[in-house]
Scaffold this motif. Sequence first.
Motif, PDB file in Angstrom:
ATOM      1  N   LEU A 198       0.810  -1.210   0.000  1.00 28.21           N
ATOM      2  CA  LEU A 198       0.000   0.000   0.000  1.00 28.21           C
ATOM      3  C   LEU A 198       0.849   1.267   0.000  1.00 28.21           C
ATOM      4  N   ARG A 199       1.993   1.241   0.682  1.00 28.17           N
ATOM      5  CA  ARG A 199       2.775   2.483   0.803  1.00 28.17           C
ATOM      6  C   ARG A 199       3.577   2.801  -0.454  1.00 28.17           C
ATOM      7  N   GLY A 200       3.786   1.814  -1.326  1.00 29.76           N
ATOM      8  CA  GLY A 200       4.510   2.093  -2.566  1.00 29.76           C
ATOM      9  C   GLY A 200       5.898   2.650  -2.311  1.00 29.76           C
ATOM     10  N   GLU A 201       6.151   3.883  -2.781  1.00 33.00           N
ATOM     11  CA  GLU A 201       7.472   4.497  -2.623  1.00 33.00           C
ATOM     12  C   GLU A 201       7.539   5.434  -1.421  1.00 33.00           C
ATOM     13  N   VAL A 202       6.511   5.485  -0.610  1.00 31.16           N
ATOM     14  CA  VAL A 202       6.530   6.327   0.586  1.00 31.16           C
ATOM     15  C   VAL A 202       7.571   5.766   1.553  1.00 31.16           C
ATOM     16  N   PRO A 203       8.523   6.578   2.027  1.00 32.06           N
ATOM     17  CA  PRO A 203       9.561   6.064   2.943  1.00 32.06           C
ATOM     18  C   PRO A 203       8.966   5.631   4.275  1.00 32.06           C
ATOM     19  N   VAL A 204       9.687   4.761   4.972  1.00 31.45           N
ATOM     20  CA  VAL A 204       9.168   4.204   6.219  1.00 31.45           C
ATOM     21  C   VAL A 204      10.217   4.284   7.332  1.00 31.45           C
ATOM     22  N   LEU A 205       9.771   4.712   8.502  1.00 28.50           N
ATOM     23  CA  LEU A 205      10.578   4.682   9.717  1.00 28.50           C
ATOM     24  C   LEU A 205      10.092   3.489  10.532  1.00 28.50           C
ATOM     25  N   ARG A 206      10.951   2.509  10.717  1.00 22.83           N
ATOM     26  CA  ARG A 206      10.579   1.315  11.482  1.00 22.83           C
ATOM     27  C   ARG A 206      11.093   1.438  12.909  1.00 22.83           C
ATOM     28  N   LEU A 207      10.164   1.496  13.835  1.00 22.69           N
ATOM     29  CA  LEU A 207      10.504   1.576  15.249  1.00 22.69           C
ATOM     30  C   LEU A 207      10.307   0.192  15.856  1.00 22.69           C
ATOM     31  N   LEU A 208      11.394  -0.427  16.281  1.00 24.49           N
ATOM     32  CA  LEU A 208      11.318  -1.754  16.877  1.00 24.49           C
ATOM     33  C   LEU A 208      11.017  -1.591  18.354  1.00 24.49           C
ATOM     34  N   ASN A 209       9.729  -1.500  18.630  1.00 23.05           N
ATOM     35  CA  ASN A 209       9.261  -1.185  19.977  1.00 23.05           C
ATOM     36  C   ASN A 209       9.452  -2.364  20.939  1.00 23.05           C
TER      37      ASN A 209
END
Length: 330
Positions: free
Chosen positions: A47-58
């Motif tokens: 769904l996000r395609g090329e939108v960058p992602v910040l992954r927080l390993l909670n």
Amino acid sequence: MSVQWYPGHMNKARREIEEVMTQVDVVIEVLDARIPDSSQNPMLNTLRGEVPVLRLLNKKDLADSVRLDLWLAHWRGNDSVLAYPFSTLDKADVAKVSQWVSQLVPHRGSAEKPIRAMIAGIPNVGKSSLMNALLGRRVAKVGDEPAVTKSQQKLKVTNGFQLLDTPGILWPKIENPDASYRLAVTGAVRDTAIDYEDVALAGLRFFLRNYPDALVTRYKLKEVSVEAYDVLRVIGSKRGALRSGGKVDMHKAAEVFLNDVRTGAIGPYVMETPEMIAHEERLVEEAKAKKEAERQARLNAAIPQRQQEKNRAYRNQKAQHQDENINEQK
């Protein structure tokens, strides 16, 4: 076998995410540090395609830091992905989120062009806790079970930073059975949708292979059996999960073990490594290919039978017409 759970509101959540993704500059994906890959939603990646992602390993305080480093190294080098160990209880971590988001979208961040960030993640990974921590007040309901958030909220962190929360979503079918059990062990699947004993045994088999010392320390075991069922029975007897006559209540024993795993009482752990996931993905693809080949073989085998049925139907229809013609002639 695998664990499956897909409440109806999650279909609605998927459609909502798809609709608003065009308005989003960055996705903040909250992951469970104990299952860095299994807690990712492959549907969200699509769904996000090329939108960058910040992954927080909670829940980093519950995770094995050595294994966690393997995942950080695995994702390093991808310009559209930033990943950090995180805890919503660590004020220093919370304070860094704005900085990390700005690294992904440096062209935004002013009052005129605020960063529009979507907080997303599967159930029970800490999305609502993150939102409350960022805003410094309680605006999102927090619960100790999955699927507490069921609607979107749009809130302003600062003049240059906005948040859009989304309901926690799982995907319709979890194809990797091992991943489904890891999700259940860590609490991403509602307890009413799982068999406690089945899930606890899956978790125990993992700890027996990877963290046997944690079991010995937590439950004061003199020795560790190779059989998960035997270990669960010992845990039940030591922790008072007994029925009349001194028989172990395996369901209660499973509850005790899973609670210890989920709260961190058993010690830090990470249930998967990049190498392990790559192997499991190959097995899943091989299983899918085998299933498709068997389906095609059944179709091919059915073709002559179908043709014979068509031929019989044709002959019957022809005979019926002949009879009708004879009757008309009479």
